[in-house]
Each structure stands twice: as structure tokens, then as C-alpha cells.
Design a protein around this motif. Structure first.
Motif, PDB file in Angstrom:
ATOM      1  N   MET A 129     -41.965  31.327 -17.939  1.00 38.49           N
ATOM      2  CA  MET A 129     -40.544  32.217 -17.511  1.00 38.49           C
ATOM      3  C   MET A 129     -39.476  32.201 -17.980  1.00 38.49           C
ATOM      4  O   MET A 129     -38.629  30.156 -18.568  1.00 38.49           O
ATOM      5  N   GLU A 130     -38.390  32.662 -18.318  1.00 40.96           N
ATOM      6  CA  GLU A 130     -37.090  31.728 -19.831  1.00 40.96           C
ATOM      7  C   GLU A 130     -35.982  32.136 -18.340  1.00 40.96           C
ATOM      8  O   GLU A 130     -36.030  32.842 -17.364  1.00 40.96           O
ATOM      9  N   GLY A 131     -34.879  30.954 -18.475  1.00 34.75           N
ATOM     10  CA  GLY A 131     -33.760  31.764 -17.645  1.00 34.75           C
ATOM     11  C   GLY A 131     -32.759  30.547 -18.155  1.00 34.75           C
ATOM     12  O   GLY A 131     -33.042  29.612 -19.108  1.00 34.75           O
ATOM     13  N   ARG A 132     -32.283  29.355 -16.530  1.00 31.75           N
ATOM     14  CA  ARG A 132     -31.467  28.653 -16.725  1.00 31.75           C
ATOM     15  C   ARG A 132     -31.931  27.398 -16.170  1.00 31.75           C
ATOM     16  O   ARG A 132     -31.406  26.166 -16.666  1.00 31.75           O
ATOM     17  N   ASP A 133     -32.520  27.890 -15.065  1.00 27.45           N
ATOM     18  CA  ASP A 133     -33.237  26.309 -14.182  1.00 27.45           C
ATOM     19  C   ASP A 133     -34.284  26.640 -13.604  1.00 27.45           C
ATOM     20  O   ASP A 133     -34.930  26.403 -12.674  1.00 27.45           O
ATOM     21  N   ILE A 134     -35.769  26.784 -14.912  1.00 30.10           N
ATOM     22  CA  ILE A 134     -36.560  27.213 -14.570  1.00 30.10           C
ATOM     23  C   ILE A 134     -36.852  25.887 -14.135  1.00 30.10           C
ATOM     24  O   ILE A 134     -37.830  25.816 -13.305  1.00 30.10           O
ATOM     25  N   GLY A 135     -36.809  24.974 -15.383  1.00 24.62           N
ATOM     26  CA  GLY A 135     -37.436  23.172 -15.110  1.00 24.62           C
ATOM     27  C   GLY A 135     -36.453  22.235 -14.301  1.00 24.62           C
ATOM     28  O   GLY A 135     -37.541  21.565 -13.848  1.00 24.62           O
ATOM     29  N   SER A 136     -35.637  23.287 -14.093  1.00 24.42           N
ATOM     30  CA  SER A 136     -34.796  22.153 -12.710  1.00 24.42           C
ATOM     31  C   SER A 136     -35.488  21.983 -11.509  1.00 24.42           C
ATOM     32  O   SER A 136     -35.424  21.812 -10.416  1.00 24.42           O
ATOM     33  N   THR A 142     -43.501  21.317 -12.878  1.00 26.23           N
ATOM     34  CA  THR A 142     -44.401  21.615 -14.029  1.00 26.23           C
ATOM     35  C   THR A 142     -43.521  21.151 -15.341  1.00 26.23           C
ATOM     36  O   THR A 142     -42.971  20.746 -15.399  1.00 26.23           O
ATOM     37  N   PRO A 143     -45.279  19.725 -15.627  1.00 32.18           N
ATOM     38  CA  PRO A 143     -45.167  19.633 -16.689  1.00 32.18           C
ATOM     39  C   PRO A 143     -44.613  20.066 -18.653  1.00 32.18           C
ATOM     40  O   PRO A 143     -43.807  19.825 -19.309  1.00 32.18           O
ATOM     41  N   TYR A 144     -44.291  21.503 -18.268  1.00 26.16           N
ATOM     42  CA  TYR A 144     -44.334  21.956 -19.225  1.00 26.16           C
ATOM     43  C   TYR A 144     -42.966  22.525 -19.641  1.00 26.16           C
ATOM     44  O   TYR A 144     -43.290  23.985 -18.880  1.00 26.16           O
ATOM     45  N   LYS A 145     -42.148  21.314 -20.477  1.00 27.68           N
ATOM     46  CA  LYS A 145     -40.335  22.762 -20.368  1.00 27.68           C
ATOM     47  C   LYS A 145     -40.277  22.150 -21.261  1.00 27.68           C
ATOM     48  O   LYS A 145     -40.230  21.009 -22.041  1.00 27.68           O
ATOM     49  N   ILE A 146     -39.108  23.346 -22.047  1.00 25.72           N
ATOM     50  CA  ILE A 146     -38.426  23.252 -23.610  1.00 25.72           C
ATOM     51  C   ILE A 146     -37.283  23.416 -23.029  1.00 25.72           C
ATOM     52  O   ILE A 146     -36.832  24.606 -22.614  1.00 25.72           O
ATOM     53  N   TYR A 147     -36.718  22.736 -23.606  1.00 25.38           N
ATOM     54  CA  TYR A 147     -34.757  24.122 -23.467  1.00 25.38           C
ATOM     55  C   TYR A 147     -34.439  23.974 -24.934  1.00 25.38           C
ATOM     56  O   TYR A 147     -34.453  23.454 -25.376  1.00 25.38           O
ATOM     57  N   VAL A 148     -34.378  25.115 -24.961  1.00 23.31           N
ATOM     58  CA  VAL A 148     -33.949  25.917 -26.337  1.00 23.31           C
ATOM     59  C   VAL A 148     -32.398  26.203 -26.632  1.00 23.31           C
ATOM     60  O   VAL A 148     -31.795  27.116 -25.692  1.00 23.31           O
TER      61      VAL A 148
END
Ligand code: DC
Length: 219
Positions: A129-136, A142-148
Motif C-alpha cells: 500500500m502506498e501513501g503518506r501515513d501507511i507505515g505511521s 507492520t515490519p515492512y516499511k519503506i519511505y521513498v
């Protein structure tokens, strides 16, 4: 939050950083569904403009929210958003939507409704899932988080190469400075600087990050 066997890979970042392209390739590579959460904010914004509402009129938007005929689904590997049963596509990239989406996305009730729809995907499938607040906010566990990320010049050039009128810098400023779920590097996210990557090398770098975060990825 993740109470079933499905999992989420969170890809966050500013506008035109290349996160959608990376997310799509990861979904293909890993056999997952790619969910574009920005399309949901765009769909609500498009409908509100169609209804003749002022994007600054928070009270009117909050009142209209429960009546919006919004449905989120999947077509093949990709998420879809529909209004009144019609899947939206080009409408979502209209200049009027580009200009208003950050204003509408800052309304807490809008975010609450869309975050729930985003989490609902995990009832059916694992997602990138891509967005602005998906990992936060959407999937903080989720352990799988990337900030592009990518430089402002590279991002503005990408948008104009696509022939889109979009003030990327203004949108990022609004998205980063809002009180509610601002764009940020989530706890545990690894930053991938996509200023100088090709698509292939960016995807390879993303897969390396995910391996490092414990995802089983075949070589
Ligand atoms: O990813 P995009 O550029 O299509 O997103 C459009 C807008 O939607 C973006 O400027 C801010 C908002 N958005 C958000 O607030 N939270 C998300 N998870 C995704 C998008």
C-alpha cells in the motif's frame, strides 16, 4: 491491528517520488495487490467538487461523507475506487483535484473513513500500500516499511514529464504540515532515495530493504 494472516508492505513518501511505480513492481514481484491510497483521497475530492462543495467547507464535507457512494475494490493486481459504481481513473488526476486534494485529505473525518477502508483490504489479501501515513497510522505494526524520497527537482520534472499540472512542492508542504497524520518517516521505516535510480535498481533496492526487515523474498 493485523489479526489475520495477511500482511501489508507500507510505501510512503512525497508526491512524485516514484513510490507508485515501486509499489506496483513490488506487487508484481511478490504476488500481492498494490493499493493506491492517494486514489481514495482523490476520489472523495473529485466527488465533493462534482457536488459543488467548497473544499474548505469542512462542515459540509463531513455532512456529505456518509452519503458518498464510494466503493474500493481490486482489479487484477491493483486497487480500484468507484463512485456510484463507476471506476474512476483520469478524473482523479484533474488539475482541480490536484489543487484541492491536500485540503480535503487534512479533514480528520475523511481520514478516519478512508483509513478504515484501507485496513479492510487485509481481510481479503496481502497488500503493498502506498501513501503518506501507511507505515505511521494505517499499519503501524507492520515490519515492512519503506519511505521513498527524491529531490524536489526530480519530482517536479517527473510530474511535468507526465504532462500534469501539479504543484508538488505546495502539496507536500500541506501534507507534511497538517496536524492529522502528516507525511513523515514512520518508526521503523527505511528511507530509499529514488533521485538517481532506474526503476529496476529502485525495485532491487526496495527488495533488499524488505529482506532486511525480515520478508522472505526469493532471489
Ligand atoms: O499519492 P497521491 O499524490 O495521489 O495523493 C494525493 C493526495 O492525497 C496527497 O497530496 C495527500 C493525500 N494522501 C494522504 O493524505 N494520505 C495518504 N495515505 C495518501 C494520500
Amino acid at each position: 491491528m493485523q489479526t489475520h494472516s495477511h500482511f501489508a508492505i507500507a510505501i510512503d513518501g512525497p508526491a512524485a517520488s516514484g513510490k507508485s511505480t515501486i509499489a506496483k513492481c513490488l506487487a508484481r514481484e511478490l504476488g500481492l495487490v498494490m493499493v493506491n491510497s492517494g486514489a481514495m483521497y482523490r476520489a472523495v475530492t473529485w466527488k465533493i467538487l462534482q457536488m459543488g462543495l467548497d473544499p474548505h467547507d469542512t462542515a459540509a464535507i463531513v455532512a456529505a461523507l456518509p452519503t458518498l457512494p464510494l466503493t474500493c475494490g481490486v482489479n487484477g493486481r491493483y486497487s480500484t475506487v468507484a463512485m456510484d459504481g463507476k471506476v474512476l481513473d483520469e478524473e482523479l488526476r484533474e488539475t482541480s483535484v490536484n489543487q484541492a486534494v491536500s485540503i480535503v485529505a487534512a479533514i480528520p473525518a475523511v481520514r478516519e473513513k478512508l483509513v478504515q477502508l484501507q485496513r479492510d483490504y487485509l481481510q481479503h489479501t496481502s497488500v503493498v500500500m502506498e501513501g503518506r501515513d501507511i507505515g505511521s497510522i494505517v499499519f503501524p505494526d507492520t515490519p515492512y516499511k519503506i519511505y521513498v524520497d527524491a529531490s524536489e527537482e526530480v519530482r517536479a520534472a517527473r510530474r511535468s514529464a507526465e504532462g500534469v499540472t501539479d504543484s508538488v512542492a505546495a502539496r507536500d508542504k500541506a501534507d507534511s504540515n497538517r496536524n492529522n497524520s502528516p507525511l513523515m518517516v514512520a518508526d521503523g521505516a527505511v528511507v530509499l532515495d529514488n533521485s538517481d535510480h532506474t526503476v529496476a535498481s529502485a525495485v532491487a533496492a526496495a527488495l533488499d530493504i524488505l529482506r532486511g526487515q525480515g520478508l522472505e523474498v526469493r532471489d
